[in-house]
Design an enzyme around this catalytic site. Structure first.
Site, PDB file in Angstrom:
ATOM      1  N   CYS A  16      19.214 124.392 -18.788  1.00 56.70           N
ATOM      2  CA  CYS A  16      20.181 124.888 -17.809  1.00 56.70           C
ATOM      3  C   CYS A  16      19.718 124.637 -16.380  1.00 56.70           C
ATOM      4  CB  CYS A  16      20.449 126.370 -18.034  1.00 56.70           C
ATOM      5  SG  CYS A  16      21.281 126.666 -19.622  1.00 56.70           S
ATOM      6  N   GLU A  63      25.280 129.223 -18.731  1.00 53.53           N
ATOM      7  CA  GLU A  63      25.255 128.397 -17.524  1.00 53.53           C
ATOM      8  C   GLU A  63      25.971 127.068 -17.736  1.00 53.53           C
ATOM      9  OE1 GLU A  63      21.014 130.291 -17.674  1.00 53.53           O
ATOM     10  OE2 GLU A  63      22.609 129.774 -19.091  1.00 53.53           O
TER      11      GLU A  63
END
Length: 157
Positions: free
Chosen positions: A86, A55
């Site tokens: 993330c 991510e």
């Protein structure tokens, strides 16, 4: 096949790239106006850093493409529920939407352990869609960890 399934398949393809490096198969794509603007896959082992999550790598690439740290109007497709690091980056990037393949009961921060993405006290909340291509995402992770455990049990010759 729905649009969400189409792009999740692209994230799954990214996850498969991680396995070649000995990394956990987590993949991600970021879409803007029905076009993939960034891809990422887990590179923690390859880069030897905690920060090389799929991510985060994809957010960095998408920000360069968009010319801004704000990723408003973007959708992230990720094979495994984001962790706290993330999820925080997703909120900070002002991502509109996140589509998740499978949930992570041990470390997920999009509803499993905690839901940072929809915390009402933050100045931004993210629309969530869960369990898109769940079986494929889940089985890919299960197979990876099963193979890892078996390789650790094999006697050295």
């Amino acid at each position: 096949m729905t649009t969400d399934e189409k792009y999740m398949k692209k994230a799954i393809a990214q996850a498969k790239r991680a396995v070649a490096n000995g990394d956990v198969p987590i993949g991600c794509v970021i879409v803007y106006e029905d076009r993939i603007i960034a891809r990422g896959y887990n590179k923690r082992n390859l880069k030897k850093t905690t920060l090389a999550h799929a991510e985060l790598l994809a957010i960095e690439k998408a920000s360069k493409v968009m010319g801004d740290w704000r990723l408003e109007g973007c959708t992230m497709y990720v094979t495994l529920e984001p962790c706290q690091m993330c999820a925080g980056a997703i909120v900070q990037a002002r991502m509109d939407r996140v589509v998740i393949g499978c949930m992570n009961s041990k470390a997920g921060c999009a509803g499993s352990v905690y839901n940072l993405l929809q915390e009402p006290r933050f100045n931004h909340q993210v629309e969530l869609v869960r369990d898109v291509c769940r079986e494929e995402c889940s089985s890919m992770l299960s197979e990876f960890f099963r193979n890892l455990r078996q390789s650790r049990l094999k006697p050295e010759t």
